[in-house]
Write a protein that holds these residues in place. Structure first.
Motif, short mmCIF file in Angstrom:
data_model
loop_
_atom_site.label_atom_id
_atom_site.label_comp_id
_atom_site.label_asym_id
_atom_site.label_seq_id
_atom_site.Cartn_x
_atom_site.Cartn_y
_atom_site.Cartn_z
N VAL A 113 0.83 -1.21 0.00
CA VAL A 113 0.00 0.00 0.00
C VAL A 113 0.86 1.25 0.00
CG1 VAL A 113 -1.66 1.36 1.35
CG2 VAL A 113 -1.99 -1.10 1.08
N LEU A 114 1.88 1.29 0.87
CA LEU A 114 2.75 2.47 0.95
C LEU A 114 3.54 2.67 -0.34
CD1 LEU A 114 4.06 2.17 4.62
CD2 LEU A 114 2.37 3.77 3.72
N ALA A 115 3.97 1.58 -0.96
CA ALA A 115 4.68 1.69 -2.23
C ALA A 115 3.74 2.26 -3.30
CB ALA A 115 5.21 0.32 -2.66
N GLY A 116 2.48 1.80 -3.28
CA GLY A 116 1.49 2.32 -4.23
C GLY A 116 1.21 3.80 -4.01
N VAL A 117 1.10 4.20 -2.75
CA VAL A 117 0.86 5.62 -2.44
C VAL A 117 2.03 6.47 -2.90
CG1 VAL A 117 0.57 7.30 -0.57
CG2 VAL A 117 -0.70 5.16 -0.51
N ALA A 118 3.26 6.00 -2.65
CA ALA A 118 4.44 6.74 -3.09
C ALA A 118 4.45 6.90 -4.61
CB ALA A 118 5.71 6.02 -2.63
N TRP A 119 4.08 5.85 -5.32
CA TRP A 119 4.06 5.88 -6.78
C TRP A 119 2.99 6.83 -7.31
CZ3 TRP A 119 0.72 2.68 -10.27
CH2 TRP A 119 1.10 2.83 -11.61
N LEU A 120 1.83 6.89 -6.61
CA LEU A 120 0.70 7.69 -7.07
C LEU A 120 0.66 9.08 -6.43
CD1 LEU A 120 -2.06 4.94 -6.80
CD2 LEU A 120 -1.17 5.90 -8.92
N TRP A 121 1.64 9.40 -5.60
CA TRP A 121 1.57 10.62 -4.79
C TRP A 121 1.32 11.87 -5.63
CZ3 TRP A 121 1.02 11.41 0.28
CH2 TRP A 121 1.23 12.70 0.78
N ARG A 122 2.13 12.11 -6.66
CA ARG A 122 2.01 13.33 -7.46
C ARG A 122 0.67 13.41 -8.20
NH1 ARG A 122 4.94 14.37 -11.52
NH2 ARG A 122 4.69 16.62 -11.41
N PRO A 123 0.26 12.37 -8.95
CA PRO A 123 -1.04 12.48 -9.63
C PRO A 123 -2.22 12.58 -8.68
CG PRO A 123 -0.09 10.27 -9.93
CD PRO A 123 0.97 11.15 -9.37
N LEU A 124 -2.17 11.89 -7.54
CA LEU A 124 -3.26 11.99 -6.57
C LEU A 124 -3.33 13.40 -5.97
CD1 LEU A 124 -3.17 8.62 -4.58
CD2 LEU A 124 -5.03 9.48 -6.01
N LEU A 125 -2.17 13.94 -5.65
CA LEU A 125 -2.12 15.27 -5.06
C LEU A 125 -2.61 16.31 -6.07
CD1 LEU A 125 -1.21 16.09 -2.21
CD2 LEU A 125 1.00 16.74 -3.19
N ALA A 126 -2.14 16.19 -7.31
CA ALA A 126 -2.53 17.14 -8.35
C ALA A 126 -4.03 17.07 -8.65
CB ALA A 126 -1.73 16.88 -9.62
N SER A 127 -4.57 15.85 -8.73
CA SER A 127 -6.00 15.71 -9.04
C SER A 127 -6.87 16.13 -7.87
CB SER A 127 -6.31 14.26 -9.45
OG SER A 127 -6.04 13.36 -8.39
N THR A 128 -6.33 16.07 -6.65
CA THR A 128 -7.08 16.54 -5.49
C THR A 128 -7.26 18.05 -5.54
OG1 THR A 128 -6.25 14.74 -4.11
CG2 THR A 128 -7.09 16.67 -2.97
N VAL A 129 -6.22 18.75 -6.01
CA VAL A 129 -6.29 20.20 -6.13
C VAL A 129 -7.15 20.61 -7.32
CG1 VAL A 129 -4.94 22.30 -6.48
CG2 VAL A 129 -4.04 20.48 -5.04
N ASN A 130 -6.85 20.00 -8.50
CA ASN A 130 -7.58 20.36 -9.71
C ASN A 130 -7.47 19.22 -10.70
OD1 ASN A 130 -8.26 21.50 -12.34
ND2 ASN A 130 -8.19 23.50 -11.33
#
Length: 274
Positions: free
Chosen positions: A138-155
């Motif tokens: 799970v943590l490896a998946g979160v690290a891999w998806l961190w940037r797109p998840l963060l960006a899509s959360t904002v906009n």
């Protein structure tokens, strides 16, 4: 060392707390608490299916939670109902289906209270291996998806324009949530998983100046809640799962009277509910 049930409980709880932190932050940022509840409630249906087909409980819970996520995505595309209405239907329907299936399986003895409220003191070495192994995934998946998840959360539109594929990241996030529910179910139970997702993240938000700091602090606060909750359960002879959540709540209440560092985390244009 692992022969002691309390040591196993500590190791299992700490493993779950570390894993829950970053995902809980996205739940808070995206205002998806109701989605977390729906995933947790579907776990009982996964338990019933696991007993019915004689497969591993965590596998059964993961499969059902993943299917519920897929059903939500498909129903959202039809745009016939709001997201919160769909979540309410899926949440209560899967919980009711699980209870009905369990009632029909008279040849199996199932500890419903253990599944609903957790039984961390009964974890085995195999459970610990699943928790830490699944948590690492799970943590490896979160690290891999961190940037797109963060960006899509904002906009989400801007993230799509930059080629970050927010919809794909959202699907992957739901699968990570399904895996988390599967490994956390035995610790705090189906009805309390969402509390462990939200409360440490909400507490950490008050003291974090960056999203990354908030994710780390959420995990640390979760660890403190697990350790203090377990020792409190041992001292006062209270249920272990609820005691962990009460400890997390106590930390949150204390945080409300402490000085604020700076509110952190992206501010989404759209919440988890529509």
């Amino acid at each position: 060392m692992l022969d002691d049930f309390f040591t196993r409980a500590l190791l299992a709880g700490i493993g779950v707390a570390i894993t829950v932190g970053p995902l809980g932050c996205f739940i808070v940022w995206r205002r998806m608490a109701y989605f977390g509840d729906t995933m947790a409630h579907s776990a009982l249906l996964g338990v019933a299916i696991a007993f019915l087909f004689d497969i591993n409980l965590m596998v059964g819970v993961f499969v059902v939670a993943a299917l519920v996520s897929a059903a939500l995505l498909l129903l959202q595309r039809r745009q016939s109902l709001s997201t919160d209405a769909l979540l309410g239907i899926l949440s209560h329907s899967t919980l009711a289906l699980g209870l009905v299936m369990v009632a029909f399986m008279t040849w199996v003895r199932i500890d419903l209270m253990g599944f609903l409220f957790g039984d961390i003191l009964a974890v085995s070495r195999t459970d610990i291996a699943f928790i830490w192994g699944g948590g690492a995934m799970v943590l490896a998946g979160v690290a891999w998806l961190w940037r797109p998840l963060l960006a899509s959360t904002v906009n989400a539109e801007l993230a799509e324009a930059e080629g970050m594929h927010p919809e794909r990241a959202r699907v992957a996030f739901m699968l990570l949530m399904a895996l988390l529910i599967a490994i956390a179910m035995k610790i705090v139970g189906i009805l309390l998983i969402t509390s462990l997702l939200i409360i440490p993240a909400a507490t950490a938000r008050r003291f974090s100046s960056t999203p990354e700091m908030m994710a780390v602090m959420a995990s640390l606060i979760g660890v403190v809640a697990v350790v203090s909750g377990l020792f409190g359960s041992l001292q006062f002879d209270t249920p272990s799962g609820p005691s962990i959540v009460v400890a997390a709540l106590a930390l949150f209440l204390v945080s409300q009277i402490a000085p604020v560092v700076r509110r952190s985390g992206p501010q989404p244009q759209e919440g988890g509910r529509r």
